[in-house]
Design an enzyme around this catalytic site. Structure first.
Site, PDB file in Angstrom:
ATOM      1  N   ASP A   1     -16.872  10.417 -85.249  1.00  0.00           N
ATOM      2  CA  ASP A   1     -17.632  11.546 -84.686  1.00  0.00           C
ATOM      3  C   ASP A   1     -16.832  12.809 -84.975  1.00  0.00           C
ATOM      4  O   ASP A   1     -15.609  12.827 -84.788  1.00  0.00           O
ATOM      5  CB  ASP A   1     -17.814  11.356 -83.171  1.00  0.00           C
ATOM      6  CG  ASP A   1     -18.965  12.178 -82.610  1.00  0.00           C
ATOM      7  OD1 ASP A   1     -19.876  11.589 -82.018  1.00  0.00           O
ATOM      8  OD2 ASP A   1     -18.947  13.431 -82.781  1.00  0.00           O
TER       9      ASP A   1
ATOM     10  N   LYS B   1     -29.797  17.600 -85.040  1.00  0.00           N
ATOM     11  CA  LYS B   1     -31.112  17.164 -84.531  1.00  0.00           C
ATOM     12  C   LYS B   1     -31.960  18.246 -83.866  1.00  0.00           C
ATOM     13  O   LYS B   1     -32.958  17.924 -83.225  1.00  0.00           O
ATOM     14  CB  LYS B   1     -30.901  16.018 -83.551  1.00  0.00           C
ATOM     15  CG  LYS B   1     -30.076  16.417 -82.335  1.00  0.00           C
ATOM     16  CD  LYS B   1     -30.087  15.350 -81.258  1.00  0.00           C
ATOM     17  CE  LYS B   1     -29.356  15.829 -80.024  1.00  0.00           C
ATOM     18  NZ  LYS B   1     -29.340  14.887 -78.936  1.00  0.00           N
TER      19      LYS B   1
ATOM     20  N   LYS C   1     -35.235  12.896 -91.882  1.00  0.00           N
ATOM     21  CA  LYS C   1     -35.472  11.521 -91.433  1.00  0.00           C
ATOM     22  C   LYS C   1     -36.321  10.764 -92.455  1.00  0.00           C
ATOM     23  O   LYS C   1     -36.059   9.609 -92.766  1.00  0.00           O
ATOM     24  CB  LYS C   1     -36.142  11.509 -90.056  1.00  0.00           C
ATOM     25  CG  LYS C   1     -35.254  12.067 -88.936  1.00  0.00           C
ATOM     26  CD  LYS C   1     -33.997  11.243 -88.753  1.00  0.00           C
ATOM     27  CE  LYS C   1     -33.007  11.837 -87.775  1.00  0.00           C
ATOM     28  NZ  LYS C   1     -31.697  11.151 -87.796  1.00  0.00           N
TER      29      LYS C   1
ATOM     30  N   SER D   1     -37.094   8.564 -86.566  1.00  0.00           N
ATOM     31  CA  SER D   1     -37.809   9.231 -85.478  1.00  0.00           C
ATOM     32  C   SER D   1     -39.313   9.047 -85.638  1.00  0.00           C
ATOM     33  O   SER D   1     -39.827   8.977 -86.765  1.00  0.00           O
ATOM     34  CB  SER D   1     -37.473  10.721 -85.517  1.00  0.00           C
ATOM     35  OG  SER D   1     -38.331  11.442 -84.670  1.00  0.00           O
TER      36      SER D   1
ATOM     37  N   ASN E   1     -39.317   9.279 -77.492  1.00  0.00           N
ATOM     38  CA  ASN E   1     -38.540  10.353 -76.853  1.00  0.00           C
ATOM     39  C   ASN E   1     -37.467   9.791 -75.920  1.00  0.00           C
ATOM     40  O   ASN E   1     -37.768   9.404 -74.793  1.00  0.00           O
ATOM     41  CB  ASN E   1     -39.478  11.276 -76.075  1.00  0.00           C
ATOM     42  CG  ASN E   1     -40.363  12.103 -76.992  1.00  0.00           C
ATOM     43  OD1 ASN E   1     -41.066  11.566 -77.843  1.00  0.00           O
ATOM     44  ND2 ASN E   1     -40.322  13.407 -76.831  1.00  0.00           N
TER      45      ASN E   1
ATOM     46  N   VAL F   1     -44.510  25.062 -69.443  1.00  0.00           N
ATOM     47  CA  VAL F   1     -45.263  23.907 -69.963  1.00  0.00           C
ATOM     48  C   VAL F   1     -46.056  24.408 -71.160  1.00  0.00           C
ATOM     49  O   VAL F   1     -46.913  25.289 -71.019  1.00  0.00           O
ATOM     50  CB  VAL F   1     -46.191  23.317 -68.881  1.00  0.00           C
ATOM     51  CG1 VAL F   1     -47.075  22.223 -69.463  1.00  0.00           C
ATOM     52  CG2 VAL F   1     -45.378  22.800 -67.701  1.00  0.00           C
TER      53      VAL F   1
ATOM     54  N   GLY G   1     -22.145  10.870 -79.296  1.00  0.00           N
ATOM     55  CA  GLY G   1     -23.358  11.623 -78.961  1.00  0.00           C
ATOM     56  C   GLY G   1     -24.166  10.924 -77.881  1.00  0.00           C
ATOM     57  O   GLY G   1     -23.724   9.920 -77.299  1.00  0.00           O
TER      58      GLY G   1
ATOM     59  N   ASP H   1     -15.496  14.047 -90.518  1.00  0.00           N
ATOM     60  CA  ASP H   1     -16.782  14.618 -90.905  1.00  0.00           C
ATOM     61  C   ASP H   1     -17.287  13.812 -92.106  1.00  0.00           C
ATOM     62  O   ASP H   1     -16.606  13.732 -93.135  1.00  0.00           O
ATOM     63  CB  ASP H   1     -16.593  16.100 -91.277  1.00  0.00           C
ATOM     64  CG  ASP H   1     -17.922  16.802 -91.455  1.00  0.00           C
ATOM     65  OD1 ASP H   1     -18.863  16.179 -92.006  1.00  0.00           O
ATOM     66  OD2 ASP H   1     -18.027  17.971 -91.044  1.00  0.00           O
TER      67      ASP H   1
ATOM     68  N   ILE I   1     -27.299   9.182 -77.794  1.00  0.00           N
ATOM     69  CA  ILE I   1     -27.739   7.787 -78.002  1.00  0.00           C
ATOM     70  C   ILE I   1     -26.550   6.943 -78.471  1.00  0.00           C
ATOM     71  O   ILE I   1     -26.406   5.781 -78.078  1.00  0.00           O
ATOM     72  CB  ILE I   1     -28.910   7.717 -79.004  1.00  0.00           C
ATOM     73  CG1 ILE I   1     -30.027   8.684 -78.588  1.00  0.00           C
ATOM     74  CG2 ILE I   1     -29.462   6.291 -79.095  1.00  0.00           C
ATOM     75  CD1 ILE I   1     -31.126   8.865 -79.628  1.00  0.00           C
TER      76      ILE I   1
ATOM     77  N   TYR J   1     -35.624  19.170 -90.275  1.00  0.00           N
ATOM     78  CA  TYR J   1     -35.050  18.045 -89.523  1.00  0.00           C
ATOM     79  C   TYR J   1     -35.892  16.782 -89.740  1.00  0.00           C
ATOM     80  O   TYR J   1     -35.378  15.726 -90.114  1.00  0.00           O
ATOM     81  CB  TYR J   1     -34.977  18.367 -88.016  1.00  0.00           C
ATOM     82  CG  TYR J   1     -34.917  17.122 -87.158  1.00  0.00           C
ATOM     83  CD1 TYR J   1     -33.729  16.410 -87.029  1.00  0.00           C
ATOM     84  CD2 TYR J   1     -36.057  16.627 -86.522  1.00  0.00           C
ATOM     85  CE1 TYR J   1     -33.683  15.235 -86.278  1.00  0.00           C
ATOM     86  CE2 TYR J   1     -36.023  15.465 -85.770  1.00  0.00           C
ATOM     87  CZ  TYR J   1     -34.836  14.778 -85.653  1.00  0.00           C
ATOM     88  OH  TYR J   1     -34.800  13.617 -84.933  1.00  0.00           O
TER      89      TYR J   1
HETATM   90  C1  UD1 Z   1     -38.831  16.849 -80.334  1.00  0.00           C
HETATM   91  C2  UD1 Z   1     -38.941  17.095 -81.805  1.00  0.00           C
HETATM   92  C3  UD1 Z   1     -38.814  15.795 -82.532  1.00  0.00           C
HETATM   93  C4  UD1 Z   1     -37.517  15.124 -82.159  1.00  0.00           C
HETATM   94  C5  UD1 Z   1     -37.468  14.940 -80.649  1.00  0.00           C
HETATM   95  C6  UD1 Z   1     -36.173  14.318 -80.182  1.00  0.00           C
HETATM   96  C7  UD1 Z   1     -40.350  19.095 -82.012  1.00  0.00           C
HETATM   97  C8  UD1 Z   1     -41.661  19.628 -82.489  1.00  0.00           C
HETATM   98  N1  UD1 Z   1     -40.184  17.763 -82.127  1.00  0.00           N
HETATM   99  O1  UD1 Z   1     -39.917  16.006 -79.954  1.00  0.00           O
HETATM  100  O2  UD1 Z   1     -38.867  15.996 -83.929  1.00  0.00           O
HETATM  101  O3  UD1 Z   1     -37.424  13.886 -82.809  1.00  0.00           O
HETATM  102  O4  UD1 Z   1     -37.628  16.197 -80.028  1.00  0.00           O
HETATM  103  O5  UD1 Z   1     -35.155  15.239 -80.021  1.00  0.00           O
HETATM  104  O6  UD1 Z   1     -39.501  19.827 -81.565  1.00  0.00           O
HETATM  105  N2  UD1 Z   1     -42.223  20.727 -73.479  1.00  0.00           N
HETATM  106  C9  UD1 Z   1     -42.602  21.693 -72.566  1.00  0.00           C
HETATM  107  N3  UD1 Z   1     -41.683  22.597 -72.161  1.00  0.00           N
HETATM  108  C10 UD1 Z   1     -40.390  22.614 -72.614  1.00  0.00           C
HETATM  109  C11 UD1 Z   1     -40.008  21.619 -73.539  1.00  0.00           C
HETATM  110  C12 UD1 Z   1     -40.950  20.698 -73.957  1.00  0.00           C
HETATM  111  O7  UD1 Z   1     -43.754  21.720 -72.124  1.00  0.00           O
HETATM  112  O8  UD1 Z   1     -39.610  23.481 -72.211  1.00  0.00           O
HETATM  113  C13 UD1 Z   1     -43.206  19.728 -73.910  1.00  0.00           C
HETATM  114  C14 UD1 Z   1     -43.450  19.728 -75.412  1.00  0.00           C
HETATM  115  O9  UD1 Z   1     -44.457  20.619 -75.752  1.00  0.00           O
HETATM  116  C15 UD1 Z   1     -43.820  18.257 -75.655  1.00  0.00           C
HETATM  117  C16 UD1 Z   1     -43.031  17.492 -74.602  1.00  0.00           C
HETATM  118  O10 UD1 Z   1     -42.678  18.454 -73.601  1.00  0.00           O
HETATM  119  O11 UD1 Z   1     -45.187  18.073 -75.418  1.00  0.00           O
HETATM  120  C17 UD1 Z   1     -41.774  16.885 -75.140  1.00  0.00           C
HETATM  121  O12 UD1 Z   1     -41.031  17.867 -75.838  1.00  0.00           O
HETATM  122  P1  UD1 Z   1     -39.582  17.581 -76.452  1.00  0.00           P
HETATM  123  O13 UD1 Z   1     -38.701  16.978 -75.436  1.00  0.00           O
HETATM  124  O14 UD1 Z   1     -39.114  18.820 -77.120  1.00  0.00           O
HETATM  125  O15 UD1 Z   1     -39.849  16.435 -77.533  1.00  0.00           O
HETATM  126  P2  UD1 Z   1     -40.861  16.410 -78.768  1.00  0.00           P
HETATM  127  O16 UD1 Z   1     -41.415  17.744 -79.059  1.00  0.00           O
HETATM  128  O17 UD1 Z   1     -41.806  15.291 -78.557  1.00  0.00           O
END
Ligand code: UD1
Length: 336
Positions: A32, A85, A154, A125, A179, A217, A11, A59, A13, A150
């Site tokens: 895997d 995930k 964790k 996480s 992230n 956004v 995967g 698996d 990471i 999910y």
């Molecule tokens: C998400 C998961 C989290 C997981 C992590 C890693 C949610 C609520 N949380 O974190 O549990 O551990 O991924 O896979 O889904 N954003 C946009 N536009 C987009 C996509 C994202 O604006 O099309 C923004 C989101 O609102 C956020 C930031 O970008 O503020 C990061 O988003 P994302 O990459 O999905 O990560 P998390 O939401 O922090």
């Protein structure tokens, strides 16, 4: 040299961690089931390190299939990535997530203990903190009710480890990732999201590549520097190295407690608009985006206090957001 079993080693990471382990001289065995990746990742790893890891297509829900791996190899420690995930999918299919993520963990722990293997690193996480009351987030911040099945897997995974370390020989470290983004500098391995990406960076790179028309956004009315949500984006290569440090800590018996947790982030928060600007600079492109409403379940702001990992693990993130975004873009350009 010690042999480390990496579940989910093909995967995102996992593959970067296999490379980091091999670079430190470890023998690596991968399990895997290819549920969310491709077998060709094995070739990418081999091309980077010059050494093909041993690979089993197993698996973890099938306990009987795991035992032979421990009979065939002297496993000094396990790094357990294998799990589903996707947050949204977990809301739709909770039982699938509980079965996949928790049955696998329980099976793995049982087989480990039956075979006198007592060292495990668990992929946790920052989602366990929810919207933390204080920033940056330390490991002592309270665990908040999970926003999704999910996230709950964790939290429960950590509890399973904690309870088991109390009454068996098991020693466990949970790494709470912020992230993870980016790709190896060779761009032979990277993130392979299936379908429409839910995470920000793959959506950004696919939009810049013309695969998606426009990035949405999610919200610009958060109480942050520019109204968009803030996260701690960590280069996957830095994150991979934290696993090597953690597994070394277990193998050399340096642990203070049988169950330990560490935040793994950069310590720096970036807003969505800051990420977009940094990406445009790193890729020399203009990104098509629009502001839309907030995404359900999103928090305002999360970034790590990394003092504990710095001091206790002797680990620190070195790569910048710009470097991570540049590598993610290089990787995107290589995809068909
Ligand atoms: C998400 C998961 C989290 C997981 C992590 C890693 C949610 C609520 N949380 O974190 O549990 O551990 O991924 O896979 O889904 N954003 C946009 N536009 C987009 C996509 C994202 O604006 O099309 C923004 C989101 O609102 C956020 C930031 O970008 O503020 C990061 O988003 P994302 O990459 O999905 O990560 P998390 O939401 O922090």
């Amino acid at each position: 040299m010690h042999t480390i079993l990496v579940t989910g080693g093909l995967g995102f990471i996992g593959s970067h961690t296999v490379v980091a382990l091999q670079e430190q001289g470890y023998e690596v065995v991968i399990i895997d089931n290819l549920s969310n990746t491709r077998l060709s990742v094995l070739d990418g790893i081999t091309a980077i390190t010059g050494k093909k890891p041993i690979y089993y297509n197993i698996d973890l829900k099938e306990k009987v299939a795991i035992t032979p791996v421990f009979k065939n190899h002297q496993i000094a420690g396990v790094i357990h990535f294998a799990a589903s995930k996707a947050v949204g999918e977990s809301v739709e299919k909770p039982l699938l997530y509980y079965q996949n993520n928790l049955t696998s963990l329980v099976n793995l722990l049982q087989v480990m203990l039956e075979n006198n293997c007592s060292n495990i690193i668990f992929s946790s996480s920052c989602t366990v903190y929810g919207q933390a009351d204080a920033l940056p987030i330390t490991e002592t911040a309270p665990i908040k009710p999970a926003e999704s099945p999910y996230g709950n897997t964790k939290q429960i995974g950590e509890e399973i480890l904690f309870d088991t370390t109390k009454v068996t020989a098991l020693k466990a470290i949970a790494l709470r990732y912020f992230n993870p983004i980016g790709a190896h500098k060779s761009v032979l391995i990277g993130e392979l999201p299936l379908g429409v990406p839910q995470n920000l960076i793959p959506f950004v790179t696919q939009t810049a590549a013309g695969i998606r028309a426009e990035l949405s956004v999610f919200g610009d009315d958060y109480p942050t520097i520019d109204g968009t949500a803030v996260r701690d984006y960590i280069h996957v290569v830095d994150l991979a190295k934290a696993h090597v440090k953690a597994v070394e800590r277990l193998i050399t018996k340096k642990q203070n407690d049988a169950f330990e947790v560490f935040n793994v982030g950069t310590g720096k928060g970036s807003s969505v608009l800051e990420v977009i600007k940094a990406f445009e600079k790193a890729s020399n492109t203009k990104l098509n985006y629009k502001i839309v409403g907030r995404r359900a379940g999103d928090i305002t702001s999360a970034y790590a206090d990394t003092t504990k990992a710095n001091k206790v693990l002797g680990w620190k993130a070195h790569l910048s957001l710009e470097e991570a975004l540049a590598s993610a873009w290089e990787w995107q350009l290589k995809q068909e």
